[in-house]
Design an enzyme around this catalytic site. Structure first.
Site, short mmCIF file in Angstrom:
data_model
loop_
_atom_site.label_atom_id
_atom_site.label_comp_id
_atom_site.label_asym_id
_atom_site.label_seq_id
_atom_site.Cartn_x
_atom_site.Cartn_y
_atom_site.Cartn_z
N HIS A 131 0.80 -1.23 0.00
CA HIS A 131 0.00 0.00 0.00
C HIS A 131 0.83 1.27 0.00
O HIS A 131 0.29 2.37 -0.12
CB HIS A 131 -0.93 0.04 1.22
CG HIS A 131 -0.22 0.39 2.49
ND1 HIS A 131 0.53 -0.51 3.19
CD2 HIS A 131 -0.12 1.56 3.17
CE1 HIS A 131 1.05 0.08 4.25
NE2 HIS A 131 0.68 1.33 4.27
C1 UD1 Z 1 -2.14 5.82 5.50
C2 UD1 Z 1 -0.86 6.43 6.08
C3 UD1 Z 1 0.28 5.41 6.00
C4 UD1 Z 1 -0.11 4.12 6.67
C5 UD1 Z 1 -1.45 3.62 6.10
C6 UD1 Z 1 -1.91 2.41 6.89
C7 UD1 Z 1 -0.49 8.84 5.86
C8 UD1 Z 1 0.24 9.87 5.11
N1 UD1 Z 1 -0.45 7.61 5.34
O1 UD1 Z 1 -1.89 5.55 4.14
O2 UD1 Z 1 1.42 5.93 6.64
O3 UD1 Z 1 0.90 3.18 6.43
O4 UD1 Z 1 -2.44 4.63 6.21
O5 UD1 Z 1 -2.76 1.61 6.16
O6 UD1 Z 1 -1.09 9.13 6.85
N2 UD1 Z 1 -9.28 4.54 1.20
C9 UD1 Z 1 -10.49 3.93 1.18
N3 UD1 Z 1 -11.06 3.62 2.39
C10 UD1 Z 1 -10.48 3.90 3.58
C11 UD1 Z 1 -9.25 4.54 3.59
C12 UD1 Z 1 -8.64 4.86 2.39
O7 UD1 Z 1 -11.06 3.65 0.13
O8 UD1 Z 1 -11.06 3.58 4.63
C13 UD1 Z 1 -8.62 4.83 -0.11
C14 UD1 Z 1 -8.94 6.22 -0.65
O9 UD1 Z 1 -9.04 6.11 -2.04
C15 UD1 Z 1 -7.69 7.01 -0.30
C16 UD1 Z 1 -6.59 5.96 -0.37
O10 UD1 Z 1 -7.19 4.75 0.06
O11 UD1 Z 1 -7.47 8.09 -1.17
C17 UD1 Z 1 -5.39 6.27 0.51
O12 UD1 Z 1 -5.81 6.46 1.86
P1 UD1 Z 1 -5.00 7.44 2.84
O13 UD1 Z 1 -5.62 7.36 4.18
O14 UD1 Z 1 -4.80 8.76 2.25
O15 UD1 Z 1 -3.56 6.80 2.88
P2 UD1 Z 1 -3.09 5.31 3.12
O16 UD1 Z 1 -2.46 4.84 1.86
O17 UD1 Z 1 -4.18 4.52 3.73
N1 UDP Z 2 -3.45 -5.83 8.93
C1 UDP Z 2 -4.71 -6.36 9.15
N2 UDP Z 2 -5.43 -6.80 8.06
C2 UDP Z 2 -4.94 -6.75 6.79
C3 UDP Z 2 -3.63 -6.21 6.60
C4 UDP Z 2 -2.92 -5.75 7.68
O1 UDP Z 2 -5.18 -6.44 10.27
O2 UDP Z 2 -5.65 -7.14 5.87
C5 UDP Z 2 -2.70 -5.30 10.10
C6 UDP Z 2 -1.36 -5.93 10.36
O3 UDP Z 2 -1.51 -7.03 11.22
C7 UDP Z 2 -0.55 -4.80 10.98
C8 UDP Z 2 -1.19 -3.54 10.44
O4 UDP Z 2 -2.41 -3.94 9.82
O5 UDP Z 2 -0.67 -4.79 12.39
C9 UDP Z 2 -0.30 -2.86 9.45
O6 UDP Z 2 -0.99 -1.80 8.86
P1 UDP Z 2 -0.59 -1.17 7.50
O7 UDP Z 2 0.27 -2.09 6.75
O8 UDP Z 2 -1.85 -0.71 6.86
O9 UDP Z 2 0.18 0.16 7.93
P2 UDP Z 2 1.71 0.47 8.32
O10 UDP Z 2 2.13 -0.41 9.42
O11 UDP Z 2 2.52 0.32 7.08
O12 UDP Z 2 1.65 1.91 8.70
#
Ligand code: UD1
Ligand code: UDP
Length: 434
Positions: free
Chosen positions: A204
């Protein structure tokens, strides 16, 4: 004593949960403020259910937007909540936009900030997360760092060792507590009709999934790994760009790849613990893999979790197709490499991190250190210097003898060390501030 927890995304809910439990257990007043950055049921609500957390007291409902708009809305919303709730400390976790907004809002209101998982650095400012964690650490008063290595990052930035607490990572607490529960309650293996030979994948990170070439290279590698079933719970960001780049259906058609919606934490722990290895660009999963003794390949060119690589449990492969396939093949076919990766020691502690963090918060509260007040004395010089110590003396003894000086770093030859009170300074060079 009142604590405000700021959370916004899946990993923050997971990694804050042991600390919230600990605060609950000790009967301390707290509020949960959800920024609403993650809002899909399977990215947010599911974790409240799995981890048995109370509903957030506030949800700012920012949703998805550009970084600037998202952070601005959070900042405004968090400021309003903190102004009316007046907590003694605001806790943020990790490196998302919520961390930046939460720490900044609190610092400007002169409310103490505790940063859980402070001090991590990838030294790559193209990552939004690097900007968030660095900016948050400027606003932080209590730094809860997972390892000594992270503590040293902060010491080099001039942070006082008196404000740093080496606690381990709450990810270990969450893993240990919930794996037991997951083993009893998760049916994910039978639901997906899976047996032993699986590999779990998550993807992601913006620099991978928003970049067509990198994403293509990663997918090419995945299509080549046919020795086992790849379970791929796809992050919504990745669904979006896979579709946008026309790569979704190609991946979906591959018989050895099972693309599923993101799963809950309990289900994911079961998938991880049944996996021969993890392939990921997630931060938290690099930590979880080493905690669960599962070899990890990280689809990144750098990591703010270098301890996992040094310990031997994690290999950085970037988005390089050949590197990914070569390493997967080596891990699967070379028993010695596989064994070494599985047995890599966990650098993130013993699962008691949340207790240590809360002890430090209560201690600081009792000593009045959470009261952020303007200075009442004229400032004298704030300076630093290098000293060579020939005397047979420890850090604590040196500081007692020289109350003007505080030791920031201790160099043993050229290696920087954390100034633990009991280490000997004889023959070492130190940086002191005065
Ligand atoms: C965010 C964090 C990242 C973290 C990740 C965990 C920042 C800058 N990024 O990234 O550090 O590793 O969360 O997973 O804070 N979307 C949905 N539904 C949701 C959430 C997001 O559809 O519930 C989609 C939207 O199209 C959105 C895209 O995912 O534009 C990205 O979501 P966003 O929260 O901006 O960043 P993450 O990639 O989730
Ligand atoms: N995770 C989860 N379900 C999934 C994928 C990840 O519960 O389908 C959990 C995983 O166990 C870990 C956390 O999400 O604890 C990691 O989150 P993510 O990779 O979104 O964010 P990051 O750690 O990179 O910020």
């Amino acid at each position: 004593m009142k604590i405000a927890f700021i959370i916004g995304t899946r990993p923050e809910i997971i990694k804050m949960s042991p600390l919230i439990d600990e605060v609950d257990k000790r009967g301390i007043d707290y509020i949960l403020v959800h920024t609403g950055q993650h809002y899909d049921h399977e990215m947010s609500q599911q974790f409240f259910l799995d981890l048995e957390l109370k509903e957030p007291d506030y949800n700012i409902g920012v949703g998805s937007d550009s970084h600037g708009k998202q952070t601005a809305t959070m900042l405004k919303g968090i400021e309003e909540v903190l102004t009316s709730e007046k907590p003694d400390i605001v806790l943020v976790q990790g490196d998302t936009n919520a961390v930046l907004a939460g720490a900044l809002a609190a610092a400007k209101l002169h409310i103490a900030v505790g940063h859980v998982e402070a001090g991590l650095r990838s030294y790559d400012k193209t990552m939004p997360e690097e900007i968030n964690r660095m900016a948050a650490d400027v606003c932080t008063n209590l730094f809860f760092v997972p390892t000594e290595e992270t503590a040293i990052n902060l010491l080099f930035e001039g942070i006082s060792p008196k404000d740093i607490f080496i606690t381990g990572n709450t990810v270990v607490d969450a893993c240990y507590r919930n794996l037991k529960i997951a083993k009893k309650s998760s049916h994910i293996m039978s639901k997906l009709e899976l047996e032993g030979n699986i590999l779990s994948l998550t993807l992601h990170r913006a620099e991978n999934v928003d970049d067509r070439e990198r994403l293509e290279n990663i997918i090419e590698a995945l299509l080549n790994i046919e020795d086992l079933t790849i379970i791929f719970p796809v992050h919504p960001r990745t669904v979006k760009t896979l579709k946008q780049f026309g790569m979704y259906s190609k991946l979906k058609k591959a018989p050895h790849i099972k693309m599923i919606k993101p799963v809950g934490y309990l289900d994911f722990l079961i998938l991880e613990s049944h996996s021969k290895m993890m392939i990921t660009d997630s931060g938290g999963i690099q930590e979880e893999a080493i905690t669960l003794n599962v070899p990890c390949l990280t689809l990144r060119y750098n990591t703010e979790r270098p301890e996992t690589v040094q310990a031997g449990g994690n290999i950085l492969v970037g988005s390089d197709t050949k590197k990914i396939t070569k390493n997967v093949s080596q891990i699967l076919n070379d028993h010695e490499i596989y064994r070494k990766m599985r047995e890599a020691p966990n650098p993130y502690g013993d699962g008691k991190t949340s207790e240590k963090i809360l002890d430090a918060i209560l201690d600081s509260y009792n000593q009045g250190k959470l009261e952020i007040k303007p200075p009442e004395e004229i400032a004298t010089d704030h300076s630093k210097k290098l000293l060579r110590v020939d005397e047979d003396i420890t850090v604590a003894e040196f500081e007692n003898k020289n109350p003007r000086y505080m030791i920031n770093l201790v160099f043993d030859d050229n290696t920087p060390n954390y100034p633990h009170p009991n280490i000997s300074l004889k023959g070492k060079t130190i940086i002191v501030s005065y």
